[in-house]
Design a protein around this motif. Structure first.
Motif, short mmCIF file in Angstrom:
data_model
loop_
_atom_site.label_atom_id
_atom_site.label_comp_id
_atom_site.label_asym_id
_atom_site.label_seq_id
_atom_site.Cartn_x
_atom_site.Cartn_y
_atom_site.Cartn_z
N THR A 82 0.83 -1.21 0.00
CA THR A 82 0.00 0.00 0.00
C THR A 82 0.87 1.25 0.00
O THR A 82 0.54 2.25 -0.65
N THR A 83 1.99 1.23 0.71
CA THR A 83 2.90 2.37 0.71
C THR A 83 3.46 2.62 -0.69
O THR A 83 3.58 3.77 -1.13
N LEU A 84 3.77 1.55 -1.42
CA LEU A 84 4.25 1.70 -2.79
C LEU A 84 3.17 2.31 -3.67
O LEU A 84 3.45 3.20 -4.49
N LEU A 85 1.94 1.86 -3.50
CA LEU A 85 0.84 2.44 -4.27
C LEU A 85 0.68 3.92 -3.96
O LEU A 85 0.49 4.75 -4.85
N ARG A 86 0.77 4.27 -2.68
CA ARG A 86 0.64 5.67 -2.27
C ARG A 86 1.80 6.52 -2.79
O ARG A 86 1.63 7.70 -3.10
N ALA A 87 2.97 5.93 -2.90
CA ALA A 87 4.11 6.64 -3.47
C ALA A 87 3.87 6.95 -4.94
O ALA A 87 4.19 8.05 -5.43
N ILE A 88 3.28 6.00 -5.67
CA ILE A 88 2.97 6.22 -7.08
C ILE A 88 1.93 7.33 -7.23
O ILE A 88 2.00 8.16 -8.13
N GLY A 147 -5.47 7.93 -11.43
CA GLY A 147 -6.79 7.62 -10.89
C GLY A 147 -6.67 6.60 -9.78
O GLY A 147 -5.95 5.61 -9.92
N VAL A 148 -7.35 6.83 -8.65
CA VAL A 148 -7.25 5.94 -7.50
C VAL A 148 -8.65 5.45 -7.11
O VAL A 148 -9.58 6.25 -6.99
N VAL A 149 -8.79 4.14 -6.93
CA VAL A 149 -10.03 3.54 -6.43
C VAL A 149 -9.70 2.93 -5.08
O VAL A 149 -8.94 1.96 -4.98
N PHE A 150 -10.27 3.51 -4.01
CA PHE A 150 -9.96 3.09 -2.65
C PHE A 150 -10.87 1.95 -2.20
O PHE A 150 -11.92 1.69 -2.79
N ILE A 164 -11.93 6.37 -14.29
CA ILE A 164 -11.74 6.24 -15.73
C ILE A 164 -12.03 7.55 -16.45
O ILE A 164 -11.38 7.90 -17.45
N ALA A 165 -13.01 8.31 -15.94
CA ALA A 165 -13.50 9.50 -16.65
C ALA A 165 -12.41 10.52 -16.94
O ALA A 165 -12.46 11.22 -17.97
N VAL A 166 -11.40 10.62 -16.07
CA VAL A 166 -10.35 11.62 -16.27
C VAL A 166 -9.23 11.12 -17.18
O VAL A 166 -8.25 11.83 -17.40
N GLU A 167 -9.40 9.90 -17.72
CA GLU A 167 -8.41 9.29 -18.61
C GLU A 167 -7.01 9.36 -18.00
O GLU A 167 -6.09 9.98 -18.57
N PRO A 168 -6.81 8.71 -16.85
CA PRO A 168 -5.52 8.78 -16.16
C PRO A 168 -4.43 8.00 -16.88
O PRO A 168 -4.72 7.08 -17.66
N ASP A 169 -3.19 8.36 -16.59
CA ASP A 169 -2.06 7.61 -17.13
C ASP A 169 -1.95 6.23 -16.47
O ASP A 169 -1.45 5.28 -17.08
N VAL A 170 -2.41 6.12 -15.24
CA VAL A 170 -2.40 4.84 -14.53
C VAL A 170 -3.55 4.83 -13.54
O VAL A 170 -3.87 5.85 -12.92
N LEU A 171 -4.19 3.67 -13.40
CA LEU A 171 -5.26 3.46 -12.42
C LEU A 171 -4.71 2.65 -11.26
O LEU A 171 -4.07 1.61 -11.46
N LEU A 172 -4.96 3.10 -10.04
CA LEU A 172 -4.47 2.43 -8.84
C LEU A 172 -5.66 1.92 -8.03
O LEU A 172 -6.60 2.67 -7.75
N PHE A 173 -5.62 0.66 -7.63
CA PHE A 173 -6.70 0.03 -6.87
C PHE A 173 -6.16 -0.45 -5.53
O PHE A 173 -5.32 -1.34 -5.48
N ASP A 174 -6.65 0.14 -4.45
CA ASP A 174 -6.18 -0.22 -3.11
C ASP A 174 -7.22 -1.09 -2.42
O ASP A 174 -8.17 -0.59 -1.82
N GLU A 175 -7.06 -2.43 -2.54
CA GLU A 175 -8.01 -3.38 -1.95
C GLU A 175 -9.44 -3.02 -2.35
O GLU A 175 -10.37 -3.09 -1.56
N LYS A 216 -7.86 -0.39 -22.44
CA LYS A 216 -6.39 -0.41 -22.56
C LYS A 216 -5.73 0.40 -21.43
O LYS A 216 -4.76 1.14 -21.65
N ALA A 217 -6.27 0.23 -20.23
CA ALA A 217 -5.75 0.97 -19.08
C ALA A 217 -4.51 0.31 -18.51
O ALA A 217 -4.39 -0.92 -18.51
N THR A 218 -3.60 1.13 -18.03
CA THR A 218 -2.48 0.65 -17.22
C THR A 218 -2.96 0.67 -15.78
O THR A 218 -3.42 1.71 -15.29
N ALA A 219 -2.89 -0.46 -15.09
CA ALA A 219 -3.49 -0.53 -13.76
C ALA A 219 -2.60 -1.29 -12.80
O ALA A 219 -1.89 -2.23 -13.18
N ILE A 220 -2.65 -0.86 -11.52
CA ILE A 220 -1.93 -1.53 -10.45
C ILE A 220 -2.92 -1.84 -9.33
O ILE A 220 -3.64 -0.94 -8.87
#
Length: 358
Positions: A46-52, A81-84, A151-162, A187-191
């Motif tokens: 989670t810390t790595l995700l928050r760093a990104i 983009g972050v989905v908590f 998704i709406a803001v067309e982010p460079d990367v989508l992050l999903f935290d649990e 075609k999203a880049t996601a973590i």
């Protein structure tokens, strides 16, 4: 999928007081790739995700996104983009209002906002609920709204935290498949961050297994399961049989190991005298004996029926256990207290340093 690096994390470290949470982490993710950070609580995922995301800037190292160094760029300027886990939706806004929020903050013209909101809601199959209040939605629908907003803001990367952990098991499994399909479609880049191994294997192009602030192994799900690089990765992803022994010989990339259940062969590179853990996956075990294979005997301790498979736990004596997975098509399933003998391929048997077992 493009092979060009899209997110490059180089030597990232993060400390909180005397505790090192991230320890020189390196990770490169391609555009359009879905990568999961998998590990136990406190491993640093989670810390790595928050760093990104820019919410926990690293003490050292760099983070580059879409060709731009964002190590010290504030969160609102990273196009992330972050989905908590909690979804963090605004209860006083409608579904459409929640999806539009990020676009409004960016000063996007109203006509563009309307088009982006409709497209995002259509992608998550909620186009007919744009005017509904958040409190009137189910948990699965709220998860979709949170995804549409990201998704709406067309982010460079989508992050999903649990992001799926609040859902019940059946809905969670359905959303895993649906979410992966959707992310591939756009075609999203996601973590993803999760401690659920099944979720990681289901959703990911690659999985990064984290332990004590470092990445132990980064691999495709099938490779991670079939060829774990460490005893930690073996233990954290899937079930396994593990037997302690001592190396007595080496030949052509395999070691001969004396164990409480007999002499076993395993893939590995250790010197004679080394203390190792010999391991294999439960589906590799078959009733009976096979020429050239490893084998061990014991008394059945338990038989657990799980629909398409049956797990058989065998007491092999001297503190050793065997765990076998038999498919639902197996004609013969042993019963508790039966004496059985199992065999499994040497090619699917691995040796790991015993001192890593802790």
């Amino acid at each position: 999928m493009s092979a060009a690096p899209h997110l490059v994390i180089s030597g990232v470290s993060k400390r909180f007081g005397a505790s090192t949470v991230l320890d020189r982490v390196d990770l490169t993710i391609r555009r359009g790739e879905l990568v999961t950070l998998l590990g136990p609580s406190g491993c640093g995922k989670t810390t790595l995700l928050r760093a990104i995301a820019g919410l926990a800037p690293p003490d050292s190292g760099t983070i580059a996104l879409a060709g731009r160094d964002v190590t010290h760029v504030p969160p609102h300027r990273r196009n992330v983009g972050v989905v908590f886990q909690s979804y963090a939706l605004f209860p006083h806004l409608t579904v459409a209002g929640n999806v539009a929020f990020g676009l409004k903050v960016r000063g996007t013209p109203k006509a563009e906002i309307d088009r982006a909101v409709q497209r995002a809601l259509s992608l998550v199959k909620l186009g007919h609920l744009g005017g509904r209040r958040i409190s009137a939605l189910s948990g699965g629908q709220q998860q979709r709204v949170a995804l549409a907003r990201a998704i709406a803001v067309e982010p460079d990367v989508l992050l999903f935290d649990e992001a799926l952990s609040a859902l019940d098991r059946k809905l969670r499994e359905e959303m895993q498949v649906e979410l992966r399909r959707l992310l591939q479609e756009v075609k999203a880049t996601a973590i993803f961050v999760t401690h659920d191994q099944d979720e990681a294997l289901t959703m990911s192009d690659r999985v990064a297994v984290m332990n004590k602030g470092r990445i132990e192994q980064l691999a495709a799900p099938r490779e991670l399961y079939a060829r774990p690089a460490s005893l930690f990765a073996l233990n954290f992803v899937g079930l396994s049989t593990r037997i302690l022994g001592q190396v007595v010989g080496i030949q052509d990339g395999t070691v001969e190991v004396v164990t409480p259940v007999g002499r076993l062969s395993a893939r590995g590179a250790f010197q004679p005298g080394a203390s190792v853990i010999v391991a294999t996956r439960p589906e590799q075990l078959r009733l009976g004996t096979e020429a050239g294979a490893n084998a061990a005997s014991g008394r059945v301790r338990s038989v657990v029926f799980q629909g398409s498979r049956t797990l058989v736990d065998v007491d092999a004596g001297a503190g050793a256990s065997l765990l076998a997975e038999l498919s639902g098509r197996e004609a013969e399933v042993p019963r508790v207290h039966d004496e059985v003998r199992f065999a499994w391929p040497v090619s699917e048997t691995f040796a790991f340093a015993a001192e890593a077992s802790s």
